[in-house]
Design an enzyme around this catalytic site. Structure first.
Site, PDB file in Angstrom:
ATOM      1  N   ASP A  18       0.795  -1.300   0.019  1.00  0.00           N
ATOM      2  CA  ASP A  18       0.014  -0.019   0.111  1.00  0.00           C
ATOM      3  C   ASP A  18       0.731   1.291  -0.072  1.00  0.00           C
ATOM      4  OD1 ASP A  18      -2.521   1.437  -0.199  1.00  0.00           O
ATOM      5  OD2 ASP A  18      -2.481   1.635   2.101  1.00  0.00           O
ATOM      6  N   GLY A  21      -0.163   5.404  -4.413  1.00  0.00           N
ATOM      7  CA  GLY A  21      -0.882   6.727  -4.597  1.00  0.00           C
ATOM      8  C   GLY A  21      -0.049   7.794  -4.061  1.00  0.00           C
ATOM      9  N   GLU A  65     -12.499  -4.681  -3.922  1.00  0.00           N
ATOM     10  CA  GLU A  65     -12.951  -3.377  -3.686  1.00  0.00           C
ATOM     11  C   GLU A  65     -12.348  -2.124  -4.524  1.00  0.00           C
ATOM     12  OE1 GLU A  65     -12.409  -5.278  -1.017  1.00  0.00           O
ATOM     13  OE2 GLU A  65     -14.380  -5.725  -0.766  1.00  0.00           O
ATOM     14  N   ASN A  66     -11.015  -2.592  -5.037  1.00  0.00           N
ATOM     15  CA  ASN A  66     -10.453  -1.635  -5.952  1.00  0.00           C
ATOM     16  C   ASN A  66     -10.837  -1.205  -7.218  1.00  0.00           C
ATOM     17  OD1 ASN A  66      -7.200  -2.811  -4.710  1.00  0.00           O
ATOM     18  ND2 ASN A  66      -8.210  -0.813  -3.903  1.00  0.00           N
TER      19      ASN A  66
HETATM   20  C1  IPE Z   1      -5.201  -2.772  -0.016  1.00  0.00           C
HETATM   21  O1  IPE Z   1      -5.132  -1.283  -0.083  1.00  0.00           O
HETATM   22  C2  IPE Z   1      -5.438  -3.574  -1.348  1.00  0.00           C
HETATM   23  C3  IPE Z   1      -4.109  -3.779  -1.929  1.00  0.00           C
HETATM   24  C4  IPE Z   1      -3.040  -3.223  -1.682  1.00  0.00           C
HETATM   25  C5  IPE Z   1      -4.116  -4.252  -3.252  1.00  0.00           C
HETATM   26  P1  IPE Z   1      -6.338  -0.262  -0.173  1.00  0.00           P
HETATM   27  O2  IPE Z   1      -5.610   0.971  -0.514  1.00  0.00           O
HETATM   28  O3  IPE Z   1      -7.093  -0.806  -1.317  1.00  0.00           O
HETATM   29  O4  IPE Z   1      -6.833  -0.345   1.277  1.00  0.00           O
HETATM   30  P2  IPE Z   1      -7.704   0.735   1.900  1.00  0.00           P
HETATM   31  O5  IPE Z   1      -8.748   1.301   0.712  1.00  0.00           O
HETATM   32  O6  IPE Z   1      -6.897   1.917   2.155  1.00  0.00           O
HETATM   33  O7  IPE Z   1      -8.312   0.055   2.979  1.00  0.00           O
HETATM   34  C1  IPE Z   2      -1.582   0.283  -3.391  1.00  0.00           C
HETATM   35  O1  IPE Z   2      -1.487   1.500  -3.207  1.00  0.00           O
HETATM   36  C2  IPE Z   2      -2.015  -0.349  -4.593  1.00  0.00           C
HETATM   37  C3  IPE Z   2      -3.275  -0.620  -4.942  1.00  0.00           C
HETATM   38  C4  IPE Z   2      -4.276  -0.901  -3.980  1.00  0.00           C
HETATM   39  C5  IPE Z   2      -3.565  -1.330  -6.248  1.00  0.00           C
HETATM   40  P1  IPE Z   2      -2.593   2.647  -3.459  1.00  0.00           P
HETATM   41  O2  IPE Z   2      -3.041   3.013  -4.640  1.00  0.00           O
HETATM   42  O3  IPE Z   2      -3.589   2.067  -2.470  1.00  0.00           O
HETATM   43  O4  IPE Z   2      -1.845   4.023  -2.895  1.00  0.00           O
HETATM   44  P2  IPE Z   2      -2.481   4.844  -1.758  1.00  0.00           P
HETATM   45  O5  IPE Z   2      -2.956   3.981  -0.600  1.00  0.00           O
HETATM   46  O6  IPE Z   2      -3.495   5.704  -2.444  1.00  0.00           O
HETATM   47  O7  IPE Z   2      -1.266   5.853  -1.405  1.00  0.00           O
HETATM   48 MG    MG Z   3      -4.019   2.388  -0.536  1.00  0.00          MG
END
Ligand code: IPE
Ligand code: IPE
Ligand code: MG
Length: 231
Positions: A18, A21, A65-66
């Site tokens: 995680d 972004g 959920e993504n």
């Molecule tokens: C968890 O990260 C899913 C993955 C790393 C693939 P998210 O960014 O989706 O989790 P939340 O929304 O912060 O709980």
């Molecule tokens: C994890 O990084 C990757 C996926 C969940 C696919 P994020 O995209 O959730 O990054 P943040 O949490 O928004 O920084």
């Molecule tokens: Mg995230």
């Protein structure tokens, strides 16, 4: 100091990647730039786990959920996923077994074909198991397992029945679950399997994660006292 290999050998590890972004945002880049760097880090860390003698490692790449994210971001993640699978793992020459966890029916047909090939081609390998969770949700996994049991005609089930019908049936439950990116939650990752996992949370964002960070995780794991409900 002990070599990290001493701590890591034979472990089953889950990794919630995680922070892609936020890493990009800090640099004034689009979120997709974070996913790109994150995909490269995923490969490095998978390689390092193999080097350390880890028996099984599960990476959380995309959750059920993504799909809520903007289409543009979802498409970029799926594209990277395809590219890294195609070029990334020189799997024919390597002794790793690749498994995908999750409901792949929702993915692009070409991607599904590639995933099936990678699994079939690597099924007889004897080294580390590399699990990649894509369109994976822990709740979905349990429901899927129960539906399989119903289809088999079961009216009473045991814990072993569920365990043996999970996407992770070929791997031991994780000894250690690591989450990068400063959040302290599982976000639907390995809900059944994590019952007795040691949890490790770090503020390091996934694109900044490196081998030294893995060393810290396994060292911390070695200092934990696991009791499994006993004394
Ligand atoms: C968890 O990260 C899913 C993955 C790393 C693939 P998210 O960014 O989706 O989790 P939340 O929304 O912060 O709980
Ligand atoms: C994890 O990084 C990757 C996926 C969940 C696919 P994020 O995209 O959730 O990054 P943040 O949490 O928004 O920084
Ligand atoms: Mg995230």
């Amino acid at each position: 100091m002990n070599h990290p290999k001493e701590f890591a050998e034979g472990l089953s590890i889950g990794i919630i990647m995680d922070g892609n972004g936020r890493w990009a945002k800090q640099r004034g880049l689009p979120r997709t730039a974070g996913h790109k760097k994150g995909a490269a880090v995923f490969q490095d860390i998978a390689n390092y786990c193999e080097e350390l003698g880890v028996s099984s490692v599960t990476f959380y790449a995309f959750s059920t959920e993504n799909w809520k994210r903007p289409l543009e971001e979802v498409s970029a993640i799926m594209k990277l996923f395809g590219e890294y699978l195609l070029k990334g793992f020189n799997y024919k020459d390597r002794n790793i077994r690749i498994k995908f966890l999750g409901d792949r029916a929702a993915l692009d047909a070409k991607l599904q074909k590639l995933m099936n090939e990678l699994e079939e081609d690597s099924a007889a390998k004897t080294g580390m198991t590399l699990n990649i969770a894509v369109n994976y949700g822990g709740r979905d996994e349990i429901v899927h397992a129960v539906n399989e049991l119903i289809a088999e005609g079961k009216t009473q089930i045991t814990e072993d029945d569920i365990t043996s019908h999970l996407y992770t049936k070929a791997s031991p439950s994780p000894d250690l679950i690591v989450r990068t990116g400063a959040e302290m939650r599982l976000s639907n990752f390995l809900l059944w399997e994590s019952a007795y996992s040691e949890l490790y949370f770090t503020d390091v964002l996934w694109p900044d994660f490196d081998e030294r960070q893995v060393d810290l995780c396994v060292k911390e794991f070695a200092s934990r006292k696991r009791r499994f409900g006993g004394v």
